[in-house]
Structure formats: C-alpha cells, structure tokens
Motif scaffolding. Structure first.
Motif, PDB file in Angstrom:
ATOM      1  N   TYR A   4     -36.741 -19.008 -10.396  1.00  0.00           N
ATOM      2  CA  TYR A   4     -35.482 -18.675  -9.726  1.00  0.00           C
ATOM      3  C   TYR A   4     -34.481 -18.040 -10.676  1.00  0.00           C
ATOM      4  N   ARG A  16     -39.524  -8.924   4.733  1.00  0.00           N
ATOM      5  CA  ARG A  16     -39.093 -10.325   4.817  1.00  0.00           C
ATOM      6  C   ARG A  16     -37.661 -10.385   5.304  1.00  0.00           C
ATOM      7  N   GLY A  18     -34.274 -13.015   6.316  1.00  0.00           N
ATOM      8  CA  GLY A  18     -33.669 -14.332   6.185  1.00  0.00           C
ATOM      9  C   GLY A  18     -32.988 -14.805   7.446  1.00  0.00           C
ATOM     10  N   SER A  81     -36.638 -14.216   2.291  1.00  0.00           N
ATOM     11  CA  SER A  81     -36.669 -15.235   3.345  1.00  0.00           C
ATOM     12  C   SER A  81     -35.530 -16.229   3.144  1.00  0.00           C
ATOM     13  N   GLU A  82     -35.197 -16.936   4.201  1.00  0.00           N
ATOM     14  CA  GLU A  82     -34.056 -17.846   4.131  1.00  0.00           C
ATOM     15  C   GLU A  82     -34.253 -18.891   3.033  1.00  0.00           C
ATOM     16  N   VAL A  83     -35.435 -19.466   2.956  1.00  0.00           N
ATOM     17  CA  VAL A  83     -35.642 -20.530   1.969  1.00  0.00           C
ATOM     18  C   VAL A  83     -35.486 -19.995   0.546  1.00  0.00           C
ATOM     19  N   ASP A  84     -35.914 -18.762   0.318  1.00  0.00           N
ATOM     20  CA  ASP A  84     -35.756 -18.184  -1.024  1.00  0.00           C
ATOM     21  C   ASP A  84     -34.286 -17.930  -1.356  1.00  0.00           C
ATOM     22  N   VAL A  86     -31.708 -19.608  -0.082  1.00  0.00           N
ATOM     23  CA  VAL A  86     -31.050 -20.903  -0.286  1.00  0.00           C
ATOM     24  C   VAL A  86     -31.371 -21.444  -1.674  1.00  0.00           C
ATOM     25  N   ARG A  87     -32.663 -21.394  -2.053  1.00  0.00           N
ATOM     26  CA  ARG A  87     -33.037 -21.923  -3.377  1.00  0.00           C
ATOM     27  C   ARG A  87     -32.396 -21.121  -4.501  1.00  0.00           C
ATOM     28  N   HIS A  88     -32.396 -19.813  -4.335  1.00  0.00           N
ATOM     29  CA  HIS A  88     -31.839 -18.959  -5.384  1.00  0.00           C
ATOM     30  C   HIS A  88     -30.392 -19.325  -5.669  1.00  0.00           C
ATOM     31  N   THR A  90     -28.603 -21.994  -4.600  1.00  0.00           N
ATOM     32  CA  THR A  90     -28.372 -23.398  -4.956  1.00  0.00           C
ATOM     33  C   THR A  90     -28.706 -23.620  -6.425  1.00  0.00           C
TER      34      THR A  90
END
Ligand SMILES: *Cc1c(COP(=O)(O)O)cnc(C)c1O
Length: 497
Positions: A4, A16, A18, A81-84, A86-88, A90
């Motif tokens: 990340y 992709r 989000g 993507s949404e999860v990527d 959010v993780r990025h 956060t």
C-alpha cells in the motif's frame, strides 16, 4: 516497501470501479431529467469519465455542459476497487500522527482534543449547503451563529466586537495592525511607523508588521523571561504605532508588568496589540481587555478547538476595544464572512463547555504544564524555574551523554526519539532565546495517566542519552520513514517514491 506504499495511480487497473450507480439515467427517458442534472455533474466531473469512457460521460453530461467546455480526451483518473481505495487511504492515515492517535504536546500550538460534536455541527447540511451569495434573509441561522460567537468571545476576552474575516492568527495580526494604522491616520498621526516587538515573540509578529509596512523595533527580555521595562522606555516616542505582545508570552510566562507597559505605551500615543494564540492559559481567569490591550486576535483553531495540524483550516477573529470600533469594518482581508466551519466548531465547543467549564479550561491547562515541568526538572535543564502558565521551555538535557569523541543528544534527538514511543514531539528550537529549546504544552484535555506516561518516557529517553546517545542520534527507528534530509526534501521534493 509494503504494497500500500504505492501511489493510488499505481494501483489502477483498466475497468475496475469503486462504485456503482443506478442505470436510471442512461437514456431512461424524460422523467430522469432531474436525476441527470444531479448525477451528471458528479459523474461528468470525476471518476465516471475515466471508468465509463467518453461515450458514456457524453450520455450523462451531454444535456448540461456546453460543447466548447467539454473535454476532448478521457480524464486520466485511477481505476481502483472500493476495497483498494479504502485500504490505501486508511493505511496512509495511519502513517501520520494526530491528536486522535496520541498525545501532542506541541508548544504554542494548543493541540487540544477536538470534540467530535464540533465536527458534526460544522458538517451539518443546513450550514454546509449555504451559498455565500444567498439573500441575507435566507441565512439568518448562520448569521446568528456568528453574532452569538461574537458575543461569547467579547465576554471571554473583554473586547467590544470581533471581525471574523481573518483566516489564521497571522492574518489576524495583519488585520489588527491595519486597524491600528487606520486609527492613527484618522487622527492625522501619520508619523507612527514603528511597532515594538519583544525578542521572545512568535515569528509571525514581525512578519505581519513588515507586511503592514511598519518598521520593527525589538524590545529585550530580562533573564527572568519577561519584557525589560527599562529597555522599553527609551523606545517609546511619537513615531511608535504600538506594541505587539503575547501574554502569557512564548515562554509560558505571564507578563506581570503589563499594566505599567500599557500605561507607558498609551502615554506615548501608541496602542497595544494582543497576540491571542496563548489565550488558552487565561480562559476564564483573566481578560486581555482588562489589561489595557486595544486590539487582539484569537486563534479559534487553537484555543477553541479545530484540528489544525499540517496547516489545516483556521480562523483568526480580531476583537477591538471601544477606541478602534469605528474602523473594524475597514480591512477586507477575505471574502464574505471568513472561515465559517471553524467558527461553527468554536461555537459548538463554547456552548458544550458552558460558562463554568470554559472557566476551568485555562486553570487545568496551567496545572498540567506545571505538573510536567516539575516532574522532569531532575533530567532536563529548566532555565526559568518559576511557575509557568500553559506551556514552558526546557533547554535540553542535564546529562546529554556527550564527551570528547561522542556528541551528546540534542533537542532534535529527543524530539525524534519521542516518536518511537508514540508521542508527538514538543516544539523545538523555539523560542530562540535558548540553544536547545524544547517547549511543552500539554493542554487541559489530557488525563493524568497520559501526562504520567509522557513523563516516564521523557525519563527513559534521558537515561538512554546518558548511557548511549547513539540510540537517539539514529531515532526514530519505528516510524514509516526515519530522518529525512529536510533541506533537500524542501528544495528538491520527490513526491513519487
Ligand atoms: C500560532 C501562533 C501564531 C500564528 O497563528 P497562525 O494561525 O498559525 O497564523 C501567532 N502567535 C503565536 C504565539 C502562535 O502560537
């Protein structure tokens, strides 16, 4: 490098997405005109153009945007993507330090905890949805917030009225000095071009005076850290516009001679400017208006709780005594009503505390500062041992571990080592009066347990320095990056790893 640690653009993969939006506006017919009008702006302006391609955004935006303003190529935005996403973000946020993650004793900055209710109020759609050009009769609620805040700040400081246009403390200083100039000019007193600034002053004071076209004259501090009244006297004369003072000053010391100083400055026809960045110490205890000051700024983003690390939004309202009231509306230093969100936070904060608790804030901040100051004076040099207000200054370690061939641990080393232990550093090398200045301001919002934990760690660092200062020279060891080359980073930044 963790995965990340990449830029969001490096995580992009064509196709992709989000988010997903309902299909209703894609050629779905007349009843969707309204939906198009709303969603079209969002999609046309942001991610959808990249994801959906030009053709699709044409379908959405076509009805809204004139031909000559349309993009000719697809906007190059990351497709993630949404999860990527959010993780990025956060993970990025966790590489930073904030009041919400730990103790932040940065002197002069008053990094107190900012209650979340302030954020809720400032983000309320009834306020965030306002437009500055709306007719005045439709924004009466916002006007009432400003008027009530004016009233509360006037009561707290002992001044008549405030202007909320300035967007930072320094901006307030400039505004206040412009008011002082207007005052003298209106009296035909145009020879007053000098402003007196103590040698302990915050750097913004002389900077604002210079921007205002005034000449800076420095008044010295005595060994006890207070303004030297004897040094001040010969500086006063018909060319003095006024004096800028912080009280308590940047050493956290109350200028006990303020009444005499006010008399002397007024006696020569000058005015007194109060830099209110240290107002936190006086909240509920003393009012600058009663000390003889004519004009002041407050840092709502310090004393009245707005998150402001890293240069966040600010508000530096300027309050005046009766004599300057006629000029208050003259400097138009920003548009409309200034930084309303910050005012809203200050208003919510004051209402939440109420009259009684506002009075406790200053005394508790002073208690916390003195508690730390006394607890660490066996390990850190305390150049001015008197009772402090909301902050105080050490001058490095008593035993820094240095000898002939090993350099001792400096204030910079102590500050860097604190990061390994999960604390933000105090302010370092300010004020300039001491070589190894380390300035601590705990604020009133920290528990005794937190203060004790900080004291323990500061003792531990002192022991490390005495035994093996190399541990400190290499600190921080546990943060995402260690010591950057700050000069090169500023002059030749590489923003992409
Ligand atoms: C922070 C500070 C200022 C400047 O305020 P900004 O909002 O950062 O412009 C001025 N004087 C003192 C003593 C301060 O601590």
């Amino acid at each position: 490098m963790k995965y990340y640690d990449k830029l969001i653009f490096e995580l992009s993969h064509p196709g992709r997405s989000g988010f997903s939006l309902p299909n209703c506006f894609e050629g779905a017919g007349a009843d969707t005109q309204q939906t198009r009008a709303t969603l079209g702006t969002v999609r046309g302006g942001t991610v959808s153009c990249a994801n959906g391609g030009a053709e699709r955004s044409e379908a959405v935006c076509g009805c809204l945007i004139p031909q000559h303003l349309k993009r000719e190529s697809v906007l190059d935005l990351p497709e993630v993507s949404e999860v990527d996403v959010v993780r990025h973000y956060t993970n990025l946020s966790q590489m930073n330090f904030g009041v919400d993650t730990g103790f932040y004793p940065l002197g002069s900055c008053t990094m107190k905890y900012n209650p979340k209710i302030n954020e809720e109020m400032a983000a309320h759609p009834l306020f965030t949805g306002l437009h500055p050009l709306q007719p005045a009769e439709t924004v009466k609620g916002a006007q009432e917030v400003i008027d009530d805040l004016d009233h509360a700040l006037a009561a707290i400081t002992g001044f008549k009225h405030f202007t909320f246009l300035p967007c930072a403390g320094a901006h307030g200083e400039l505004t206040g000095l412009m008011l002082i100039r207007e005052y003298h000019m209106a009296r035909g007193d145009s020879a007053r071009t000098k402003v007196i600034v103590p040698d302990s002053a915050h750097g913004t004071n002389p900077a604002s005076a210079a921007v205002c076209g005034l000449e800076i004259v420095v008044v010295k501090s005595r060994p006890d850290g207070l303004i030297d009244v004897e040094d001040l006297k010969p500086l006063l004369g018909p060319d003095v516009a006024g004096i800028m003072m912080t009280n308590p000053n940047t050493l956290g010391l109350f200028e006990k001679d303020i009444k005499e100083i006010a008399k002397l400055v007024h006696g020569c026809g000058g005015l007194l400017y109060y830099d209110g960045a240290n107002m936190n110490a006086l909240l509920g205890a003393v009012r600058p208006g009663d000390m003889g000051f004519d004009v002041l700024h407050l840092n709502l983003h310090k004393t009245f709780s707005t998150p402001h690390g890293g240069g966040g939004p600010g508000s530096g309202p300027v309050g005046v005594a009766e004599s300057l009231l006629p000029y208050l509306g003259i400097p138009k230093v920003s548009g409309f009503h200034g930084n309303f969100g910050v005012m809203m936070r200050a208003y919510a904060y004051i209402l939440m505390l109420g009259r009684e608790n506002v009075k406790n804030a200053g005394p508790y901040a002073v208690l916390a500062a003195n508690y730390i100051k006394e607890s660490l004076k066996d390990a850190y040099k305390l150049p001015i041992p008197t009772v402090c207000k909301h902050e105080f200054v050490y001058d490095g370690l008593i035993n820094d571990g240095g000898h002939d061939d090993v350099p001792g641990a400096t204030t910079l080393d102590i500050a860097k080592r604190l990061l390994d232990y999960g604390f933000h550093a105090p302010t370092i090398y300010f004020p300039l009066l001491f070589h190894q200045a380390l300035m601590v301001e705990p604020t009133e919002t920290e528990s005794k347990e937190t203060l004790d934990a900080f004291i323990d760690v500061m003792h531990k660092i002192a022991e490390e320095a005495a035994k093996d200062p190399e541990i400190l020279h290499g600190a921080p060891h546990d943060t995402p990056i260690s010591r950057p080359d700050e000069t090169t980073a500023a002059r030749n930044p590489i923003v992409k790893a």
